[in-house]
Motif scaffolding. Structure first.
Motif, short mmCIF file in Angstrom:
data_model
loop_
_atom_site.label_atom_id
_atom_site.label_comp_id
_atom_site.label_asym_id
_atom_site.label_seq_id
_atom_site.Cartn_x
_atom_site.Cartn_y
_atom_site.Cartn_z
N LEU A 147 0.82 -1.22 0.00
CA LEU A 147 0.00 0.00 0.00
C LEU A 147 0.86 1.27 0.00
CD1 LEU A 147 -2.93 1.30 0.44
CD2 LEU A 147 -2.29 1.36 2.86
N VAL A 148 1.95 1.25 0.78
CA VAL A 148 2.76 2.47 0.88
C VAL A 148 3.86 2.50 -0.18
CG1 VAL A 148 2.29 2.74 3.34
CG2 VAL A 148 4.36 1.52 2.61
N GLY A 149 3.84 1.54 -1.08
CA GLY A 149 4.80 1.57 -2.18
C GLY A 149 6.16 1.01 -1.84
N LEU A 150 6.21 0.16 -0.78
CA LEU A 150 7.49 -0.45 -0.41
C LEU A 150 7.44 -1.97 -0.60
CD1 LEU A 150 8.29 1.50 2.92
CD2 LEU A 150 9.24 1.92 0.65
N GLY A 151 6.53 -2.42 -1.47
CA GLY A 151 6.34 -3.85 -1.66
C GLY A 151 7.60 -4.60 -2.05
N ASP A 152 8.48 -3.90 -2.79
CA ASP A 152 9.69 -4.58 -3.29
C ASP A 152 10.85 -4.54 -2.31
OD1 ASP A 152 8.30 -5.00 -5.62
OD2 ASP A 152 9.09 -3.20 -6.60
N VAL A 153 10.74 -3.72 -1.27
CA VAL A 153 11.92 -3.52 -0.41
C VAL A 153 11.66 -3.96 1.03
CG1 VAL A 153 12.97 -1.69 -1.78
CG2 VAL A 153 11.28 -1.10 -0.04
N GLY A 154 10.61 -4.75 1.24
CA GLY A 154 10.30 -5.23 2.59
C GLY A 154 11.42 -6.03 3.21
N HIS A 155 12.23 -6.67 2.35
CA HIS A 155 13.32 -7.51 2.85
C HIS A 155 14.66 -6.76 2.82
CE1 HIS A 155 13.10 -7.86 -1.50
NE2 HIS A 155 14.41 -8.06 -1.47
N LYS A 156 14.59 -5.42 2.67
CA LYS A 156 15.83 -4.62 2.67
C LYS A 156 16.00 -3.92 4.01
CE LYS A 156 17.24 -4.58 -1.84
NZ LYS A 156 16.40 -4.08 -2.94
N ARG A 157 17.25 -3.62 4.33
CA ARG A 157 17.52 -2.95 5.60
C ARG A 157 17.07 -1.49 5.56
NH1 ARG A 157 19.90 -6.56 8.60
NH2 ARG A 157 21.09 -8.14 7.50
N VAL A 158 16.45 -1.07 6.65
CA VAL A 158 15.89 0.28 6.74
C VAL A 158 16.99 1.34 6.64
CG1 VAL A 158 14.62 1.83 8.27
CG2 VAL A 158 13.95 -0.57 8.12
N GLY A 159 18.21 0.98 7.08
CA GLY A 159 19.32 1.93 7.06
C GLY A 159 19.62 2.47 5.67
N GLY A 160 19.28 1.69 4.63
CA GLY A 160 19.56 2.12 3.27
C GLY A 160 18.42 2.91 2.64
N PHE A 161 17.35 3.15 3.41
CA PHE A 161 16.18 3.84 2.86
C PHE A 161 16.43 5.35 2.76
CE2 PHE A 161 12.36 0.85 3.84
CZ PHE A 161 13.01 -0.19 3.21
N SER A 162 15.83 5.98 1.73
CA SER A 162 15.84 7.43 1.64
C SER A 162 14.80 7.97 2.64
CB SER A 162 15.45 7.86 0.23
OG SER A 162 14.10 7.50 -0.01
N LEU A 163 14.85 9.30 2.86
CA LEU A 163 13.88 9.91 3.78
C LEU A 163 12.45 9.62 3.33
CD1 LEU A 163 13.09 11.66 6.14
CD2 LEU A 163 13.56 13.70 4.77
N GLY A 164 12.21 9.73 2.01
CA GLY A 164 10.87 9.46 1.50
C GLY A 164 10.42 8.04 1.78
N MET A 165 11.35 7.08 1.62
CA MET A 165 11.00 5.69 1.90
C MET A 165 10.73 5.49 3.38
SD MET A 165 13.87 4.01 -0.55
CE MET A 165 13.53 2.25 -0.50
N LYS A 166 11.50 6.19 4.23
CA LYS A 166 11.26 6.07 5.68
C LYS A 166 9.90 6.66 6.05
CE LYS A 166 16.05 5.80 7.19
NZ LYS A 166 17.24 6.56 7.60
N GLN A 167 9.51 7.76 5.36
CA GLN A 167 8.18 8.32 5.63
C GLN A 167 7.10 7.30 5.25
OE1 GLN A 167 7.42 10.89 7.22
NE2 GLN A 167 8.78 12.61 6.83
#
Lengths: 250, 246
Positions: free
Chosen positions: B126-146
């Motif tokens: 729903l929030v557009g992170l379907g492909d990165v659920g198995h990725k570490r949060v540390g590598g996320f951009s600010l937008g992805m963290k939001q």
């Protein structure tokens, strides 16, 4: 139970947890293996089976002394890491009771500390029996249980003390320094003075070392257990109290 | 629905009454009273340092008020059972531990409130992170963290949402997506309080506005009452701020 399960997920999903436990267990096992080999080779040939079994158990818990520091740091990181990242806010939004969060963290860390000590003690014990086979050691003589309980409590206490220091001091580096100070430096410094025995009775390290038969007895066994248990509980209570004052109920 | 006069009514899901938070020298929140109603987006507007975040932290029980109180459904936040199933909050989206995978981060949150972890894949989608659920949060951009923070807020399917600057770090497309999502959440009858210092964004997102400055309530009105044909929301906002400074 929800809070405990959540804290367990948090702990196991950080790689640093496995580093801390792995380093603690492996270095301790190495020390146990070295210690058992050198000590047992010097035993007098007339040693009885009970005596030999006791010697093996004591040698095993020497290793646990080493494991307590990485696990104490794990305790510290379990809360200071959340303060540093700011994730502690989400923790309290999900579980508003500070006491419940701290209790859940303490429960999970205690479990990890006990499992860690078993991972050191069981293989170490089997190895020790193997090396001491010629003495035909008995299974576990009565005195061994004090050593097992004392050694296990020692690692749990240091882990929980790390947690409490992390809770009160919030900064991981400061809390770790305080932990090393209380567990290692203070007893060492106190030993250099004539009044050291008096101070050491109230610090966690000497009672623990007395229970695992590494130092001469200066207090009754039950006193040593009480002091150790106090170091597990009282700093955590202080942590809950200061947490309440800084961001607590009106 | 309420009439926009700012008078507390029975429909207020979030109620803030005489809320005050004094730090050593400054008064971050000063005798603040307002209510937030369901079924609409309420914008919480103020300059940087006006006290928006402090107010939200007080509502969530993360800080202790010097005086006054804040309740959700008539109850202080700290007394809510399984709070994530009633209130979803997004504070500082960067306040996550980078070593965890996105799904693990949502995993501990779900478990802490007894929420089924089966919801997580759908929410990440729903929030557009379907492909990165198995990725570490540390590598996320600010937008992805939001986006991850919004998924965390929606985890318990709560009736009430408190979002602090949720469009920070989102690209134009993301801002538009967030706006649509918030509108649909409000249309479902949920109570949505969104803080921002971006007036243009609020003008097209919010139905009702609460404006604060230096911790005090400056305006509490329907957006249609605030925006006049001859003045943009920005102009009105500056008038309100300047009016309060005098």
């Amino acid at each position: 139970m929800n809070a405990i399960a959540a804290e367990w997920i948090k702990l196991r999903t950080l790689r640093s947890t496995w580093w801390a436990v792995g380093i603690g267990v492996l270095t301790s096992l190495a020390l146990t293996v070295l210690g058992a080999a050198t000590v047992i080779s010097r035993w007098a040939p007339d040693r009885t089976g009970d005596h030999a079994a006791m010697g093996v158990v004591v040698a095993v818990y020497v290793g646990v002394i080493l494991a307590q520091l990485p696990l104490g740091m794990l305790g510290t990181m379990a809360i200071s890491g959340e303060h540093t990242s700011g994730m502690i806010d989400m923790t309290f939004v999900a579980t508003p009771s500070r006491a419940r969060v701290l209790t859940a963290k303490a429960a999970v860390l205690s479990g990890v500390a006990v499992v860690g000590s078993l991972l050191i003690a069981v293989p170490g014990y089997l190895y020790g029996r193997f090396v001491a086979a010629e003495f035909q050691p008995s299974f576990l003589p009565a005195g061994a249980w004090t050593v097992i309980a004392g050694g296990t409590l020692m690692i749990v206490v240091t882990t929980l003390l790390g947690l409490a220091l992390g809770m009160v001091l919030r900064n991981g580096a400061v809390a770790t320094a305080a932990l090393v100070g209380i567990v290692l430096m203070l007893p060492f410094v106190a030993n250099m003075f004539s009044w050291g025995d008096v101070v050491n009775r109230f610090l966690p390290t000497y009672p623990a070392l007395q229970l695992i038969e590494q130092v001469p007895d200066i207090m009754p066994t039950w006193t040593a257990f009480t002091v150790l248990a106090g170091w597990a509980v009282i700093p955590l209570l202080i942590g809950v109290f200061t947490g309440r004052r800084s961001a607590g109920r009106p | 629905m309420r009439d926009g006069t700012g008078v507390a009514d029975r429909e207020g899901v979030i109620e803030v009454i005489g809320l005050t938070r004094r730090f050593k020298q400054t008064c971050a929140v000063d005798d603040l009273s307002f209510t937030v109603s369901p079924g609409m987006i309420t914008g919480f507007l103020g300059a940087n340092g006006a006290g928006k975040t402090t107010t939200m932290r007080l509502i969530l029980g993360l800080d202790r008020p010097t005086a006054g109180r804040a309740t959700v459904h008539g109850v202080p936040y700290r007394e809510l059972r399984r709070p994530l199933t009633q209130v979803g909050a997004l504070l500082d989206a960067t306040a996550v531990q980078g070593g965890r995978l996105a799904k693990q981060h949502l995993g501990w949150l779900a478990r802490s409130n007894g929420i089924s972890r089966g919801r997580i894949p759908g929410l990440l989608e729903l929030v557009g992170l379907g492909d990165v659920g198995h990725k570490r949060v540390g590598g996320f951009s600010l937008g992805m963290k939001q986006r991850l923070g919004l998924a965390a807020a929606l985890l318990g399917d709560p009736e009430v949402l408190l979002l602090d600057e949720p469009v920070n770090g989102l690209d134009p497309e993301g801002i538009r997506w967030m706006r649509g999502l918030l509108k649909s959440l409000a249309a479902e009858g949920r109570t949505v309080l969104v803080s921002s210092h971006l007036m243009h964004e609020m003008a097209v997102t919010a139905d009702h506005l609460i404006v604060i400055g230096r911790g005090r309530l400056l305006a509490d009105a329907k957006i249609t009452d605030l925006v006049r044909p001859d003045a943009s929301l920005e102009d009105v906002f500056m008038e309100i701020i300047e009016g309060s400074a005098r």
